[in-house]
Enzyme design. Structure first.
Site, mmCIF file in Angstrom:
data_model
loop_
_atom_site.group_PDB
_atom_site.id
_atom_site.type_symbol
_atom_site.label_atom_id
_atom_site.label_comp_id
_atom_site.label_asym_id
_atom_site.label_seq_id
_atom_site.Cartn_x
_atom_site.Cartn_y
_atom_site.Cartn_z
ATOM 1 C CB SER A 185 -72.614 76.211 40.442
ATOM 2 O OG SER A 185 -71.360 76.801 40.165
ATOM 3 C CE1 TYR A 186 -69.231 75.579 32.586
ATOM 4 C CE2 TYR A 186 -68.461 73.325 32.891
ATOM 5 C CZ TYR A 186 -68.699 74.408 32.063
ATOM 6 O OH TYR A 186 -68.404 74.327 30.721
ATOM 7 C CB THR A 187 -70.821 69.654 37.602
ATOM 8 O OG1 THR A 187 -69.400 69.788 37.520
ATOM 9 C CG2 THR A 187 -71.214 68.218 37.294
ATOM 10 C CB SER A 202 -75.301 74.873 34.973
ATOM 11 O OG SER A 202 -73.948 74.870 34.546
#
Length: 253
Positions: A157-159, A161
């Site tokens: 999810s971080y990647t 985003s």
């Protein structure tokens, strides 16, 4: 040439300003002459570290509290910011990270990270950046990541985003550069903050990171300050849609 970096008379909104990279960004902008509106979910109304540093630089400071994961709170934040007057610089730094393998990454975790790291930043940029477009000048800076370029491990999810942040930076630059609004991003490398504490304390992972960094050290939050001032100043008036790595040479390895 020094005058090109002078931010006297400018007002900057910095999200995620309570600690780490956001704190360093706010301080650097204040030292360059800007008044600061600091934003964070847990930011103290009075006496915060960021307020102390901004006032020590001789600049004005306003504190606003907002949860970027709450869409209604983001719109309330926009109303609060507007009540303080025109904004010259928007630093979209507030963010979060969730470490969970992709096969175990639940919907609610995914949705929260995307909301905080990407959607809230689009909404802030659309509303405050739109006002800059109408005035014919302004600076918007996103905090991207090395994972705007790479895939990472156990942080899908971080990647996603931060890859989205890189794309949004270019999309807004394409639309707004002709209107005097510069939209760019900074991609910090491995910076020693609370968000990376687990990596720093993992001896094997820490060593594998260090041997990949040509500068031979983890970055410090203060290392991001110079790029922030540059992208906020007249010195970057012909810089548009750039995702600038500040990574000790990591991506060049």
């Amino acid at each position: 040439m020094t005058a090109s970096f002078d931010l006297s008379g400018r007002v900057a909104v910095v999200t995620g300003a309570r600690r780490g990279i956001g704190l360093a960004m706010a301080e650097a902008l204040a030292v360059a002459g800007a008044d600061i509106i600091g934003v964070s979910a847990q930011l103290e109304s009075d006496g915060s570290e960021v307020e102390r540093r901004v006032r020590a630089a001789g600049r004005q400071f306003s504190s606003l509290r907002a949860d970027l994961g709450d869409r209604a709170a983001v719109h309330e934040l926009i109303r609060d910011v507007r009540s303080l007057g025109p904004i010259d610089i928007l630093v979209n730094n507030g963010g979060t990270i969730a470490r969970k393998p992709a096969a175990e990454h639940p919907d609610d975790l995914w949705n929260h990270v995307i909301e905080v790291n990407l959607t809230s930043q689009f909404v802030l940029s659309r509303e405050l950046g739109g006002e800059m477009v109408r005035r014919g000048r302004g600076k918007i800076i996103f905090t991207a990541s090395l994972l705007s370029f790479q895939g990472g491990i156990n942080v899908p999810s971080y990647t996603a985003s931060k890859s989205g942040v890189a794309g949004l930076t270019k999309a807004l630059a394409n639309e707004w550069a002709a209107h005097g609004v510069n939209v760019n991003a900074i991609a910090p490398g491995y910076i020693a903050t609370d968000n990376t504490r687990a990596l720093q304390e993992d001896r094997e992972r820490n060593q594998s990171i260090l041997v990949r960094i040509p500068a031979g050290r983890w970055g410090q939050a203060d290392d991001i300050g110079g790029a922030t001032v540059f992208l906020s100043s007249q010195a970057s008036d012909y810089v548009n849609g750039v995702v600038l790595p500040v990574d000790g040479g990591w991506l060049g390895r």
